[in-house]
Design a protein around this motif. Structure first.
Motif, PDB file in Angstrom:
ATOM      1  N   TYR A 193      44.667  54.369  82.189  1.00 43.09           N
ATOM      2  CA  TYR A 193      44.145  53.170  82.990  1.00 43.09           C
ATOM      3  C   TYR A 193      42.672  52.793  82.528  1.00 43.09           C
ATOM      4  CZ  TYR A 193      48.357  53.141  85.918  1.00 43.09           C
ATOM      5  OH  TYR A 193      49.540  53.423  86.323  1.00 43.09           O
ATOM      6  N   ASP A 194      42.382  51.547  82.100  1.00 46.96           N
ATOM      7  CA  ASP A 194      41.070  51.152  81.604  1.00 46.96           C
ATOM      8  C   ASP A 194      40.052  50.851  82.672  1.00 46.96           C
ATOM      9  OD1 ASP A 194      38.965  50.306  80.149  1.00 46.96           O
ATOM     10  OD2 ASP A 194      39.687  48.285  79.743  1.00 46.96           O
ATOM     11  N   LEU A 195      39.360  51.992  83.137  1.00 49.30           N
ATOM     12  CA  LEU A 195      38.507  51.747  84.573  1.00 49.30           C
ATOM     13  C   LEU A 195      37.163  51.933  83.800  1.00 49.30           C
ATOM     14  CD1 LEU A 195      40.254  53.969  87.068  1.00 49.30           C
ATOM     15  CD2 LEU A 195      40.183  51.604  86.971  1.00 49.30           C
ATOM     16  N   VAL A 215      39.729  50.456  90.992  1.00 46.66           N
ATOM     17  CA  VAL A 215      41.110  51.124  91.268  1.00 46.66           C
ATOM     18  C   VAL A 215      41.679  50.061  92.218  1.00 46.66           C
ATOM     19  CG1 VAL A 215      41.944  52.996  92.269  1.00 46.66           C
ATOM     20  CG2 VAL A 215      40.142  53.271  90.856  1.00 46.66           C
ATOM     21  N   VAL A 216      41.090  49.628  93.316  1.00 41.64           N
ATOM     22  CA  VAL A 216      41.986  48.868  94.212  1.00 41.64           C
ATOM     23  C   VAL A 216      42.572  47.681  93.715  1.00 41.64           C
ATOM     24  CG1 VAL A 216      41.702  47.250  96.296  1.00 41.64           C
ATOM     25  CG2 VAL A 216      40.572  49.549  96.315  1.00 41.64           C
ATOM     26  N   ASN A 217      41.829  47.088  92.554  1.00 38.25           N
ATOM     27  CA  ASN A 217      42.215  45.880  91.956  1.00 38.25           C
ATOM     28  C   ASN A 217      43.420  46.277  90.965  1.00 38.25           C
ATOM     29  OD1 ASN A 217      40.491  43.897  93.190  1.00 38.25           O
ATOM     30  ND2 ASN A 217      39.040  44.326  91.617  1.00 38.25           N
ATOM     31  N   LEU A 218      43.326  47.481  90.094  1.00 36.28           N
ATOM     32  CA  LEU A 218      44.189  47.921  89.333  1.00 36.28           C
ATOM     33  C   LEU A 218      45.499  48.068  89.969  1.00 36.28           C
ATOM     34  CD1 LEU A 218      44.993  49.361  86.581  1.00 36.28           C
ATOM     35  CD2 LEU A 218      44.435  51.343  87.873  1.00 36.28           C
ATOM     36  N   VAL A 219      45.694  48.697  91.059  1.00 42.04           N
ATOM     37  CA  VAL A 219      46.764  48.859  91.853  1.00 42.04           C
ATOM     38  C   VAL A 219      47.429  47.495  92.345  1.00 42.04           C
ATOM     39  CG1 VAL A 219      47.762  50.016  93.904  1.00 42.04           C
ATOM     40  CG2 VAL A 219      46.090  51.227  92.665  1.00 42.04           C
ATOM     41  N   HIS A 220      46.562  47.008  92.593  1.00 43.13           N
ATOM     42  CA  HIS A 220      46.935  45.549  93.266  1.00 43.13           C
ATOM     43  C   HIS A 220      47.775  44.667  92.065  1.00 43.13           C
ATOM     44  CE1 HIS A 220      47.261  41.725  95.711  1.00 43.13           C
ATOM     45  NE2 HIS A 220      46.533  41.103  94.626  1.00 43.13           N
ATOM     46  N   ASN A 221      47.040  44.520  91.046  1.00 43.48           N
ATOM     47  CA  ASN A 221      47.525  43.910  90.074  1.00 43.48           C
ATOM     48  C   ASN A 221      48.807  44.295  89.404  1.00 43.48           C
ATOM     49  OD1 ASN A 221      45.324  42.150  90.245  1.00 43.48           O
ATOM     50  ND2 ASN A 221      44.026  43.068  88.849  1.00 43.48           N
ATOM     51  N   PRO A 231      50.521  57.269  90.433  1.00 40.45           N
ATOM     52  CA  PRO A 231      49.469  57.748  91.203  1.00 40.45           C
ATOM     53  C   PRO A 231      48.598  58.740  90.502  1.00 40.45           C
ATOM     54  CG  PRO A 231      51.138  57.795  92.590  1.00 40.45           C
ATOM     55  CD  PRO A 231      51.778  57.474  91.311  1.00 40.45           C
ATOM     56  N   GLU A 232      49.320  59.777  89.577  1.00 42.25           N
ATOM     57  CA  GLU A 232      48.714  60.687  89.085  1.00 42.25           C
ATOM     58  C   GLU A 232      47.752  60.238  87.775  1.00 42.25           C
ATOM     59  OE1 GLU A 232      53.108  61.452  88.134  1.00 42.25           O
ATOM     60  OE2 GLU A 232      51.702  60.620  89.640  1.00 42.25           O
ATOM     61  N   ASN A 233      48.414  59.132  87.184  1.00 34.92           N
ATOM     62  CA  ASN A 233      47.643  58.709  86.153  1.00 34.92           C
ATOM     63  C   ASN A 233      46.221  57.852  86.771  1.00 34.92           C
ATOM     64  OD1 ASN A 233      49.292  59.640  84.287  1.00 34.92           O
ATOM     65  ND2 ASN A 233      50.393  57.867  83.931  1.00 34.92           N
ATOM     66  N   VAL A 234      46.520  57.218  87.660  1.00 37.89           N
ATOM     67  CA  VAL A 234      45.370  56.550  88.423  1.00 37.89           C
ATOM     68  C   VAL A 234      44.400  57.600  88.823  1.00 37.89           C
ATOM     69  CG1 VAL A 234      44.338  55.322  90.398  1.00 37.89           C
ATOM     70  CG2 VAL A 234      46.600  54.744  89.510  1.00 37.89           C
ATOM     71  N   ALA A 235      44.554  58.660  89.306  1.00 39.24           N
ATOM     72  CA  ALA A 235      43.709  59.658  89.664  1.00 39.24           C
ATOM     73  C   ALA A 235      43.137  60.462  88.524  1.00 39.24           C
ATOM     74  CB  ALA A 235      44.647  60.890  90.318  1.00 39.24           C
ATOM     75  N   SER A 236      43.964  60.627  87.352  1.00 39.96           N
ATOM     76  CA  SER A 236      43.260  60.927  86.288  1.00 39.96           C
ATOM     77  C   SER A 236      42.301  60.248  85.460  1.00 39.96           C
ATOM     78  CB  SER A 236      44.319  61.528  85.282  1.00 39.96           C
ATOM     79  OG  SER A 236      43.940  61.754  83.887  1.00 39.96           O
ATOM     80  N   SER A 237      42.721  58.773  85.705  1.00 39.40           N
ATOM     81  CA  SER A 237      41.605  57.944  85.052  1.00 39.40           C
ATOM     82  C   SER A 237      40.264  57.761  86.041  1.00 39.40           C
ATOM     83  CB  SER A 237      42.246  56.627  84.833  1.00 39.40           C
ATOM     84  OG  SER A 237      43.329  56.840  84.088  1.00 39.40           O
TER      85      SER A 237
END
Length: 331
Positions: A193-195, A215-221, A231-237
């Motif tokens: 994910y591009d954070l 992160v909030v916007n990423l999950v929402h979008n 979830p694990e990819n969000v956590a990693s990024s």
């Protein structure tokens, strides 16, 4: 010299006896984590009430385990700031009472000084050094030229790193406490994910609010588009961005101040991703890295006893009008 230390700044009631700032004689930590997990975070009123219920029992058990009596104790050290004011007051009143009844010196200890000196229980601190302080309430870089000398180089402008971890954990559906769970999940995921890298500048300050919002916007979008959120990819990024900026600014401070000793302090010092990255970078740069044992990363009285010994050597004493402070800079 035996110091009886008390720590009650948040949701752990702890007492410890430390010999000469280096040797742990006995430590008792009573955590309230299971209680506060029901509310998704620490409830200050509940925390202070539980400290009141537990403090006498914890002190008695600590003394029993040590085989010592109050006659053997040379001084009482206590966390007076920063923290939850109700929680701090319980430990502070217990320390004042013991100091008064047994005629012992009372040593005021700043909570962050305690986290820093947890490393002294691993091996003696070597100066000058840089300390990276990373916890639920603090993210700071501190320069120390000698024992109990603290120069803050920079700190967080908004969320502390541990606070950001807990908020991101909530967004991706992980229960409290979220930090260790995000760390574990990050090891299983991929950085896809591009954070943004937060506050990626030349200062020694940090800012994690924007990254948390990203992160909030990423999950929402992703949910709005009907895409599966991994979830694990969000956590990693997320973790990779956090560790990148923490390590970058820490290594910059070491270079600019010509320091070859680094210590890490606070609850997030237990983060495996951060530890691995710091170990790798320090090996490359020839920096002597000290990491506290996992048991000394979270709040405990052993670290307060270690810091209290050096505070005592510096002549720091408190009178019985010492008050608890929710916020105070390390000095």
């Amino acid at each position: 010299m035996y110091i009886l230390a008390i720590e009650s700044s948040c949701d752990e009631t702890s007492a410890s006896i430390i010999k000469n700032g280096r040797e742990e004689i006995s430590t008792v930590v009573l955590s309230q984590m299971d209680t506060h997990a029901n509310f998704g975070g620490v409830v200050p009123e509940i925390a202070s009430r539980m400290h009141i219920e537990n403090i006498t029992m914890v002190l008695e058990e600590c003394l029993d385990k040590s085989g010592l009596t109050m006659d053997d104790i040379d001084a009482i050290a206590v966390t007076y700031a920063p923290g939850l004011i109700g929680s701090l007051l319980v430990g502070l009143m217990a320390a004042k009472t013991l100091a008064f009844v047994y005629d012992k010196p009372l040593i005021p200890v700043h909570h962050i000084a305690g986290h820093i000196y947890a490393n002294n229980l691993v091996k003696p601190l070597e100066f000058p050094l840089i300390s990276l302080v990373v916890s639920g309430g603090h993210t700071e870089l501190v320069y120390m030229k000698e024992n109990y000398s603290f120069e803050k180089l920079g700190g967080t402008l908004d969320d502390a790193v541990g606070e950001a971890y807990d908020k991101v954990a909530r967004v991706i559906g992980l229960p409290y406490p979220g930090g260790p769970r995000v760390d574990k999940l990050a090891a299983e995921g991929q950085d896809v994910y591009d954070l943004p890298v937060p506050l990626n500048d030349d200062s020694y300050d940090f800012s994690f609010s924007g990254l948390k919002s990203a992160v909030v916007n990423l999950v929402h979008n992703e949910k709005q588009r009907g895409n599966e959120v991994i979830p694990e990819n969000v956590a990693s990024s997320f973790q990779n961005r956090v560790t990148e900026i923490l390590v970058k600014k820490t290594m910059k401070a070491l270079k600019e101040y010509d320091v070859h000793n680094l210590i890490v302090a606070g609850g997030v010092a237990a983060n495996k991703g951060l530890r691995a990255k710091l170990i790798s970078e320090c090996e490359k740069c020839g920096v002597d890295l000290t990491l506290p044992e996992i048991k000394y990363c979270t709040d405990n009285a052993a670290m307060i006893g270690a810091a209290g010994y050096y505070a005592y050597q510096k002549g720091r004493r408190a009178s019985f009008d010492l008050n608890a402070k929710a916020n105070e800079e390390l000095k």
